[in-house]
Each structure stands twice: as C-alpha cells, then as structure tokens.
Design a protein around this motif. Sequence first.
Motif, PDB file in Angstrom:
ATOM      1  N   VAL A  45       0.623   3.771   6.372  1.00 31.26           N
ATOM      2  CA  VAL A  45       0.755   2.669   7.263  1.00 31.26           C
ATOM      3  C   VAL A  45      -0.371   2.555   8.413  1.00 31.26           C
ATOM      4  N   VAL A  46      -0.587   3.913   8.928  1.00 31.62           N
ATOM      5  CA  VAL A  46      -1.579   3.955  10.031  1.00 31.62           C
ATOM      6  C   VAL A  46      -2.854   3.566   9.444  1.00 31.62           C
ATOM      7  N   ILE A  47      -3.179   4.049   8.395  1.00 33.73           N
ATOM      8  CA  ILE A  47      -4.742   3.878   7.856  1.00 33.73           C
ATOM      9  C   ILE A  47      -4.847   2.263   7.206  1.00 33.73           C
ATOM     10  N   VAL A  51       0.699  -1.020  -0.060  1.00 36.67           N
ATOM     11  CA  VAL A  51      -0.052   0.129  -0.045  1.00 36.67           C
ATOM     12  C   VAL A  51       0.883   1.250  -0.016  1.00 36.67           C
ATOM     13  N   VAL A  52       1.877   1.339   0.909  1.00 33.57           N
ATOM     14  CA  VAL A  52       2.786   2.372   0.817  1.00 33.57           C
ATOM     15  C   VAL A  52       3.678   2.508  -0.556  1.00 33.57           C
ATOM     16  N   MET A  53       4.176   1.528  -0.945  1.00 32.85           N
ATOM     17  CA  MET A  53       4.796   1.701  -2.342  1.00 32.85           C
ATOM     18  C   MET A  53       3.711   2.164  -3.569  1.00 32.85           C
ATOM     19  N   ILE A  54       2.649   1.659  -3.406  1.00 34.50           N
ATOM     20  CA  ILE A  54       1.686   2.204  -4.664  1.00 34.50           C
ATOM     21  C   ILE A  54       1.453   3.820  -4.184  1.00 34.50           C
ATOM     22  N   ASN A  55       1.095   4.094  -3.119  1.00 32.06           N
ATOM     23  CA  ASN A  55       0.717   5.491  -2.851  1.00 32.06           C
ATOM     24  C   ASN A  55       1.924   6.361  -3.107  1.00 32.06           C
ATOM     25  N   LEU A  56       3.068   5.872  -2.746  1.00 29.31           N
ATOM     26  CA  LEU A  56       4.391   6.727  -3.154  1.00 29.31           C
ATOM     27  C   LEU A  56       4.620   7.030  -4.525  1.00 29.31           C
ATOM     28  N   LEU A  57       4.164   5.842  -5.462  1.00 28.45           N
ATOM     29  CA  LEU A  57       4.555   5.996  -6.669  1.00 28.45           C
ATOM     30  C   LEU A  57       3.516   6.881  -7.572  1.00 28.45           C
ATOM     31  N   VAL A  58       2.232   6.451  -7.130  1.00 26.58           N
ATOM     32  CA  VAL A  58       1.106   7.250  -7.936  1.00 26.58           C
ATOM     33  C   VAL A  58       0.937   8.491  -7.301  1.00 26.58           C
ATOM     34  N   VAL A  92      -5.327  -5.158  -0.886  1.00 29.32           N
ATOM     35  CA  VAL A  92      -4.041  -4.037  -1.075  1.00 29.32           C
ATOM     36  C   VAL A  92      -4.818  -3.169  -1.730  1.00 29.32           C
ATOM     37  N   LEU A  93      -5.601  -3.829  -2.842  1.00 28.42           N
ATOM     38  CA  LEU A  93      -6.273  -2.663  -3.946  1.00 28.42           C
ATOM     39  C   LEU A  93      -7.486  -2.020  -3.192  1.00 28.42           C
ATOM     40  N   ILE A  94      -8.188  -2.563  -2.210  1.00 33.08           N
ATOM     41  CA  ILE A  94      -9.218  -1.869  -1.599  1.00 33.08           C
ATOM     42  C   ILE A  94      -8.709  -0.901  -0.735  1.00 33.08           C
ATOM     43  N   GLN A  95      -7.687  -1.236   0.174  1.00 32.55           N
ATOM     44  CA  GLN A  95      -7.036  -0.177   1.004  1.00 32.55           C
ATOM     45  C   GLN A  95      -6.438   1.119   0.230  1.00 32.55           C
ATOM     46  N   LEU A  96      -6.328   1.070  -0.812  1.00 36.59           N
ATOM     47  CA  LEU A  96      -5.973   2.248  -1.628  1.00 36.59           C
ATOM     48  C   LEU A  96      -7.118   3.478  -1.711  1.00 36.59           C
TER      49      LEU A  96
END
Length: 241
Positions: free
Chosen positions: A171-173, A48-55, A110-114
């Motif tokens: 991370v927290v979310i 989740v962190v990696m996708i958030n950082l990249l996107v 992972v996808l739903i937590q985005l």
Amino acid sequence: MRQFIYGQYVIMIAVFGIVAWRGGEVGIFEDSNFRSAIGTTIVVAIFVVMINLLVANYVGYYLARATGRKLAFLDVCLQLPLIVPLIVIAAGLDIWFIRLDLTETVLGVVLIQLLPTLPYSIRIARNAYLALDQDINQYVYLMGGTRLRLALDVYLPLMRPMNETILLFSVVISIGQYAITSMIGGGIIQTVALILFPYFTSSQLQIVAAAALFTIFMAFVMLFIFRWCYKGIVKLVGVMG
C-alpha cells in the motif's frame, strides 16, 4: 517496544495534522480532481495488494522448499528488479505496454507497480515459510489431512502477520509511486502522488503534511479492514472444519 512505536506514530500523526490544519491545506481534499485521484489510488492499491498477496504466498511457499540449481536461478531472477534501476526496467517495458494497449489504463499502472513491490513481497513470504517446520506438511498428511485443509487450517492462521506486512508494504509503495505511474499512466491515470508531487518540490509543507496524513490513514484503514476480514475467514474455516 510496541508501546514506543505506537507512541511515535501518534506523535507523527499529531504533528502532521497540526501543520496541515494551521496551513488550511486540508481543503485540498475538497478539490474534485483530488477526490477522483483518491478513488483511482485506492483502486490501484487494492489490486496491487491482492496480486502481491496471491503471488507472494504461492511463490514464497515454493521457494521455501526448492533446492539446488532451480533455487539459485529463481533467486537471481528475483534479485534482478532490486539491482537494476526501476526506471530502466519501466522504460523497457513501456514499449511492450504500448503494443499491448496497456498504457494510460488502470491495469497498466497496476502491472507496472508490481515491479517495486512483488520481489520484496516474495522474499518476505519465502522467509516466513522457511521459519516454519519443514515437516509440517507430513504431519498434516499423516493425520488424514489434504492440501486444502493444510492451507486453510495451518497456513492461513500462521501467515497472518506476514500477509499484514505485505499489505502495508504494498500500500505504502503503491501510493508513493510517481515516476513509473506517470510513465505508464501518461498523465491520464491520475493518482495522489501525481497531483501532490509538484508541492513536494516547493516549500508548501502544509500540502506535504496533508499528503502524509492521507497515506498513513489509507494504509491503516486497509490494514484494519484486512485484519477484520482475515479473522472472519479464519473463524469461518474453523467452524466449517
């Protein structure tokens, strides 16, 4: 101000530690199911962190330089997940996840937590890029730089505080998600939130304190590892440049 915030964190961790230790609930970490849930939670949080950082970096950079109707349309699209209740969107996506065989999988979780993380991360990145000089690209190009050098030598060091904020937020979310994780995970993908949720509705404060300690510890460990790797990459780019 920073010392005051650090002092609050120290006091909070000390109180949670004392409550959990006196209740003997630290032994929950010896449960095999809980240890397995910790591993799953860490894997999900990392992705989740990696996708958030990249996107967030890519889209935030684009939105910071977009204008006109295109910007207004994209801004409305980003606000929709913040306005519409999250559980409603997750319930609608659940049908598509079933068709794509993503339910009861780590990828599906992972996808739903985005949904609760990515819109905020994009807005954080957009505001960070807006705070920079809009002509900074032209300065680099005039000095013979390329897009790659611009990203590595300019934006990579400048965006470290913003990326750390996105990491902590994600991370927290991710650790605290229960409803959408159980909906897509189907109870097969066990995370810390799913195991500890029944205790939050009871009066067992020791379990809650132990869970809070785990959340704080995991967030700070990932932050320190990220900061160490980030500094190393910045130094490596400087040496190679």
